[in-house]
Design a protein around this motif. Structure first.
Motif, PDB file in Angstrom:
ATOM      1  N   ARG A   3       0.873  -1.171   0.000  1.00 48.71           N
ATOM      2  CA  ARG A   3       0.000   0.000   0.000  1.00 48.71           C
ATOM      3  C   ARG A   3       0.909   1.219   0.000  1.00 48.71           C
ATOM      4  N   ARG A  41      -7.869   4.113  -4.162  1.00 48.60           N
ATOM      5  CA  ARG A  41      -8.947   4.842  -3.496  1.00 48.60           C
ATOM      6  C   ARG A  41      -9.135   6.147  -4.268  1.00 48.60           C
ATOM      7  N   SER A  44     -10.544  11.342  -1.473  1.00 51.45           N
ATOM      8  CA  SER A  44      -9.568  11.599  -0.415  1.00 51.45           C
ATOM      9  C   SER A  44     -10.063  11.020   0.913  1.00 51.45           C
ATOM     10  N   ASP A  45     -11.334  10.504   0.943  1.00 50.86           N
ATOM     11  CA  ASP A  45     -11.837   9.845   2.151  1.00 50.86           C
ATOM     12  C   ASP A  45     -12.399   8.467   1.765  1.00 50.86           C
ATOM     13  N   TYR A  46     -13.357   7.953   2.532  1.00 50.16           N
ATOM     14  CA  TYR A  46     -13.867   6.603   2.253  1.00 50.16           C
ATOM     15  C   TYR A  46     -15.124   6.596   1.374  1.00 50.16           C
ATOM     16  N   ASP A  47     -15.371   7.654   0.652  1.00 49.55           N
ATOM     17  CA  ASP A  47     -16.494   7.707  -0.273  1.00 49.55           C
ATOM     18  C   ASP A  47     -15.959   7.949  -1.684  1.00 49.55           C
ATOM     19  N   LEU A  49     -16.510   3.804  -0.984  1.00 45.83           N
ATOM     20  CA  LEU A  49     -15.817   2.900  -0.074  1.00 45.83           C
ATOM     21  C   LEU A  49     -14.840   1.985  -0.800  1.00 45.83           C
ATOM     22  N   LEU A  50     -15.299   1.432  -1.923  1.00 40.50           N
ATOM     23  CA  LEU A  50     -14.452   0.463  -2.628  1.00 40.50           C
ATOM     24  C   LEU A  50     -13.406   1.168  -3.496  1.00 40.50           C
ATOM     25  N   ARG A  51     -12.230   0.559  -3.507  1.00 42.43           N
ATOM     26  CA  ARG A  51     -11.194   1.054  -4.408  1.00 42.43           C
ATOM     27  C   ARG A  51     -11.569   0.726  -5.850  1.00 42.43           C
ATOM     28  N   ASP A  90      -4.287   6.938  -2.578  1.00 42.40           N
ATOM     29  CA  ASP A  90      -3.940   5.769  -1.777  1.00 42.40           C
ATOM     30  C   ASP A  90      -4.061   4.564  -2.712  1.00 42.40           C
ATOM     31  N   CYS A 248     -12.380  -6.314  -2.854  1.00 42.96           N
ATOM     32  CA  CYS A 248     -11.127  -6.147  -2.102  1.00 42.96           C
ATOM     33  C   CYS A 248      -9.907  -5.982  -3.004  1.00 42.96           C
TER      34      CYS A 248
END
Ligand SMILES: Cc1cc2nc3c(=O)[nH]c(=O)nc-3n(C[C@H](O)[C@H](O)[C@H](O)COP(=O)(O)OP(=O)(O)OC[C@H]3O[C@@H](n4cnc5c(N)ncnc54)[C@H](O)[C@@H]3O)c2cc1C
Ligand code: FES
Length: 281
Positions: A3, A41, A44-47, A49-51, A90, A248
């Motif tokens: 990562r 990703r 810049s955040d988790y929205d 969620l999936l890469r 990321d 994943c």
């Protein structure tokens, strides 16, 4: 596979809705094979969620520099297109197996539909360096505006055939329409007979007397199915990179499985490159 923080050095729109990004990967020195991908990703955040999986387009000049090429199709890629220079993505990678070119091959047909061109440029670079006898690239796109990478392939010495849905550039049709004509160059029978005109085509095929030909494909499933049919008929070894949706990206969720002759396989971990004859559609 690691990562990593990937600094965006360039994020440039090279055609309407098509972006080329140059990334500098922090503390990265792993070798990358053409056909591998990064799971990125997008925001810049988790929205979201999936890469999002994006192939390596090109590498170098140093191991930490990687180019990707993507088309904006939804939320994730739209967010990526808005990321500015000197911000960080990321990314996890390199993931997947990549293309494995058998030593016996020296003549290549690369066939792309849509963004399938992205990983094939990296493959073409490898082939041009080490193996080249002949490389033919078939690029299929919706319209002239969506034709990318033509110059890159030509600079690598490949013959490039362009096909567009509306005929605005090159031939009108889809990329697989040009596969049989491209294969004709390997019809080496001395008597001038051709598997395309004689009735006994099922007996002798290009793959039988020209085993050094390999087909490498990337594009939508419908295109890959058509390639598989032609390749099977001519008994030509064909590898394809699949564009399956992923969770994943590292083999844990089983969200990307495809059926093969040796059971279900994960596109992210066991692929994304498969021998086309192994796939059960
Ligand atoms: C191994 C691999 C490598 C890839 N490499 C590239 C690349 O180099 N460049 C590139 O532009 N794209 C590539 N893709 C496809 C890319 O991952 C998707 O376009 C992206 O995830 C879409 O995210 P989104 O949030 O923008 O769209 P979403 O909002 O998730 O979806 C928008 C639309 O696109 C469709 N879609 C989403 N993901 C896929 C997919 N994987 N295959 C087919 N249709 C999909 C959806 O069904 C929907 O109609 C690759 C896919 C895989 C599996
Ligand atoms: S995406 Fe989770 S196993 Fe492939």
């Amino acid at each position: 596979m690691i990562r990593t923080k990937a600094e965006i050095l360039v994020n440039q729109e090279i055609a309407p809705g098509h972006f080329k990004v140059v990334l500098k990967l922090e503390d990265f020195s792993e070798p990358i094979r053409a056909g591998q991908f990064f799971h990125i990703r997008a925001g810049s955040d988790y929205d979201p969620l999936l890469r999002r999986p994006i192939s390596v387009h090109r590498t170098g000049p140093t191991p930490d520099i990687v180019e990707i090429l993507y088309k904006v199709v939804g939320k994730g890629t739209r967010l990526m297109s808005r990321r500015s220079k000197n911000t960080y993505l990321d990314a996890i990678g390199p993931l997947g197996n990549g293309f494995k070119v058998p030593k016996s091959q020296s003549n290549f047909i690369l066939i792309a539909g849509g963004m399938g061109v992205a990983p094939l440029v990296g493959l073409c670079e490898e082939l041009a360096k080490f193996r080249k006898r002949s490389i033919t690239v078939i690029i299929g796109a919706k319209t002239k505006d969506c034709v990318t990478c033509k110059r890159e392939f030509k600079d690598l010495g490949a013959e490039v055939i362009v096909v567009t849905d509306d005929g605005s550039e090159g031939e009108k049709g889809v990329s697989t329409d040009m596969l049989e004509p491209a294969l004709k160059q390997f019809d080496l029978r001395k008597d001038g007979s051709s598997p395309y005109t004689t009735k006994d085509t099922a007996q002798i095929t290009i793959g039988d007397y020209c085993p050094e030909v390999g087909i490498y494909a990337c594009g939508p499933t419908a295109m890959l199915k058509a390639v598989a049919k032609i390749a099977k008929y001519h008994r030509i070894q064909t590898q394809a990179s699949l564009e399956e949706r992923m969770g994943c990206g590292i083999g844990a969720c089983l969200g990307c499985v495809v059926k093969t002759r040796t059971g279900y396989k994960r596109v992210c971990k066991d692929g994304p490159v498969f021998d086309l004859e192994d796939l059960i559609w």
